[in-house]
Motif scaffolding. Structure first.
Motif, PDB file in Angstrom:
ATOM      1  N   LYS A   1     -19.909  44.447 -29.968  1.00  0.00           N
ATOM      2  CA  LYS A   1     -18.849  43.464 -29.714  1.00  0.00           C
ATOM      3  C   LYS A   1     -19.470  42.281 -28.992  1.00  0.00           C
ATOM      4  O   LYS A   1     -20.257  42.467 -28.065  1.00  0.00           O
ATOM      5  CB  LYS A   1     -17.755  44.075 -28.840  1.00  0.00           C
ATOM      6  N   ALA A   2     -19.096  41.087 -29.400  1.00  0.00           N
ATOM      7  CA  ALA A   2     -19.696  39.888 -28.816  1.00  0.00           C
ATOM      8  C   ALA A   2     -19.252  39.699 -27.372  1.00  0.00           C
ATOM      9  O   ALA A   2     -20.045  39.348 -26.502  1.00  0.00           O
ATOM     10  CB  ALA A   2     -19.325  38.655 -29.639  1.00  0.00           C
ATOM     11  N   THR A   3     -17.951  39.935 -27.101  1.00  0.00           N
ATOM     12  CA  THR A   3     -17.437  39.768 -25.744  1.00  0.00           C
ATOM     13  C   THR A   3     -16.681  41.006 -25.322  1.00  0.00           C
ATOM     14  O   THR A   3     -16.189  41.762 -26.157  1.00  0.00           O
ATOM     15  CB  THR A   3     -16.471  38.566 -25.659  1.00  0.00           C
ATOM     16  N   VAL A   4     -16.556  41.187 -24.018  1.00  0.00           N
ATOM     17  CA  VAL A   4     -15.794  42.313 -23.488  1.00  0.00           C
ATOM     18  C   VAL A   4     -14.318  41.975 -23.604  1.00  0.00           C
ATOM     19  O   VAL A   4     -13.874  40.906 -23.175  1.00  0.00           O
ATOM     20  CB  VAL A   4     -16.166  42.571 -22.007  1.00  0.00           C
ATOM     21  N   SER A   5     -13.545  42.884 -24.200  1.00  0.00           N
ATOM     22  CA  SER A   5     -12.132  42.598 -24.411  1.00  0.00           C
ATOM     23  C   SER A   5     -11.341  42.861 -23.126  1.00  0.00           C
ATOM     24  O   SER A   5     -11.617  43.811 -22.400  1.00  0.00           O
ATOM     25  CB  SER A   5     -11.581  43.456 -25.545  1.00  0.00           C
ATOM     26  N   LEU A   6     -10.373  41.997 -22.866  1.00  0.00           N
ATOM     27  CA  LEU A   6      -9.515  42.149 -21.693  1.00  0.00           C
ATOM     28  C   LEU A   6      -8.455  43.201 -21.986  1.00  0.00           C
ATOM     29  O   LEU A   6      -8.132  43.463 -23.147  1.00  0.00           O
ATOM     30  CB  LEU A   6      -8.843  40.799 -21.378  1.00  0.00           C
ATOM     31  N   PRO A   7      -7.886  43.803 -20.925  1.00  0.00           N
ATOM     32  CA  PRO A   7      -6.835  44.791 -21.188  1.00  0.00           C
ATOM     33  C   PRO A   7      -5.632  44.146 -21.861  1.00  0.00           C
ATOM     34  O   PRO A   7      -5.190  43.058 -21.475  1.00  0.00           O
ATOM     35  CB  PRO A   7      -6.480  45.312 -19.789  1.00  0.00           C
ATOM     36  N   LYS A   8      -5.114  44.814 -22.887  1.00  0.00           N
ATOM     37  CA  LYS A   8      -4.021  44.237 -23.667  1.00  0.00           C
ATOM     38  C   LYS A   8      -2.692  44.303 -22.936  1.00  0.00           C
ATOM     39  O   LYS A   8      -1.806  43.496 -23.169  1.00  0.00           O
ATOM     40  CB  LYS A   8      -3.925  44.966 -25.003  1.00  0.00           C
ATOM     41  N   MET A   9      -2.527  45.284 -22.056  1.00  0.00           N
ATOM     42  CA  MET A   9      -1.268  45.444 -21.328  1.00  0.00           C
ATOM     43  C   MET A   9      -1.367  44.726 -19.981  1.00  0.00           C
ATOM     44  O   MET A   9      -1.649  45.328 -18.959  1.00  0.00           O
ATOM     45  CB  MET A   9      -0.973  46.928 -21.090  1.00  0.00           C
ATOM     46  N   ASP A  10      -1.152  43.412 -19.977  1.00  0.00           N
ATOM     47  CA  ASP A  10      -1.131  42.699 -18.707  1.00  0.00           C
ATOM     48  C   ASP A  10       0.311  42.558 -18.240  1.00  0.00           C
ATOM     49  O   ASP A  10       1.246  42.949 -18.939  1.00  0.00           O
ATOM     50  CB  ASP A  10      -1.816  41.326 -18.834  1.00  0.00           C
ATOM     51  N   LYS A  11       0.486  42.017 -17.038  1.00  0.00           N
ATOM     52  CA  LYS A  11       1.827  41.970 -16.444  1.00  0.00           C
ATOM     53  C   LYS A  11       2.799  41.115 -17.254  1.00  0.00           C
ATOM     54  O   LYS A  11       4.005  41.363 -17.239  1.00  0.00           O
ATOM     55  CB  LYS A  11       1.747  41.461 -15.006  1.00  0.00           C
ATOM     56  N   TYR A  12       2.288  40.138 -17.998  1.00  0.00           N
ATOM     57  CA  TYR A  12       3.163  39.279 -18.798  1.00  0.00           C
ATOM     58  C   TYR A  12       3.646  39.986 -20.072  1.00  0.00           C
ATOM     59  O   TYR A  12       4.687  39.637 -20.600  1.00  0.00           O
ATOM     60  CB  TYR A  12       2.444  37.977 -19.167  1.00  0.00           C
ATOM     61  N   ARG A  13       2.876  40.933 -20.542  1.00  0.00           N
ATOM     62  CA  ARG A  13       3.324  41.692 -21.712  1.00  0.00           C
ATOM     63  C   ARG A  13       4.254  42.830 -21.300  1.00  0.00           C
ATOM     64  O   ARG A  13       5.184  43.160 -22.032  1.00  0.00           O
ATOM     65  CB  ARG A  13       2.121  42.268 -22.459  1.00  0.00           C
TER      66      ARG A  13
ATOM     67  N   TYR B   1     -28.502  45.658 -30.753  1.00  0.00           N
ATOM     68  CA  TYR B   1     -27.611  44.535 -30.459  1.00  0.00           C
ATOM     69  C   TYR B   1     -26.249  45.083 -30.077  1.00  0.00           C
ATOM     70  O   TYR B   1     -25.896  46.218 -30.419  1.00  0.00           O
ATOM     71  CB  TYR B   1     -27.495  43.596 -31.669  1.00  0.00           C
ATOM     72  N   GLU B   2     -25.452  44.285 -29.368  1.00  0.00           N
ATOM     73  CA  GLU B   2     -24.108  44.688 -28.954  1.00  0.00           C
ATOM     74  C   GLU B   2     -23.186  44.696 -30.166  1.00  0.00           C
ATOM     75  O   GLU B   2     -23.238  43.789 -30.994  1.00  0.00           O
ATOM     76  CB  GLU B   2     -23.562  43.707 -27.903  1.00  0.00           C
TER      77      GLU B   2
END
Length: 149
Positions: A56-68, A53-54
């Motif tokens: 992690k349930a979902t693939v995590s998005l990159p934490k450093m986006d342009k808004y951060r 089984y996986e």
């Protein structure tokens, strides 16, 4: 017929020796002759992982986006002077962001190209980025569009 009985005798003898080895075990294994002082662990088969089984349930998005990355533009007198004289806009950015990330964030948020980015960490612990725009863009116009001026 004598040929067949000879074959049978050989087969019987071979079967008897095999049965003896199975019963008693064979102890005549050759000892490996070591030619080196150091022992190197033999390479064994490494199978590819196939998890049931996986993790992690979902693939995590990159934490450093342009808004951060970009927190806010700086509107001090010295920052205004940079806008007018050097075609440079000053931003307060995330401390963990690097120059490439700042450049991409500015391009993504404001649709402007920057020629270079200089950064420094202020005494209060925040990071300041001097974003120099290319000759195609005017920092005053961009500052008006952003809402600095």
């Amino acid at each position: 017929m004598p040929k067949q009985s000879a074959k049978k005798a050989v087969a019987t003898k071979k079967a008897a020796t095999t049965a003896k080895k199975i019963r008693m075990g064979s102890h005549n294994k050759a000892v490996a002759i070591r030619k080196k002082v150091h022992f190197y662990r033999p390479k064994t088969l490494e199978l590819a992982r196939k998890p049931r089984y996986e993790r992690k349930a979902t693939v995590s998005l990159p934490k450093m986006d342009k808004y951060r990355i970009l927190k806010f533009p700086l509107t001090t007198e010295s920052a205004m002077k940079k806008i007018e004289d050097n075609n440079t806009i000053v931003f307060i950015v995330d401390v963990k962001s690097n120059k490439r990330q700042i450049k991409e964030a500015v391009k993504g948020m404001y649709d402007i190209q920057c020629s270079k980015v200089n950064t420094l960490i202020r005494p209060d612990g925040s990071k300041k980025a001097y974003v120099r725009l290319t000759e195609d863009y005017d920092a005053l116009d961009v500052a008006n569009r952003i809402g600095i001026i």
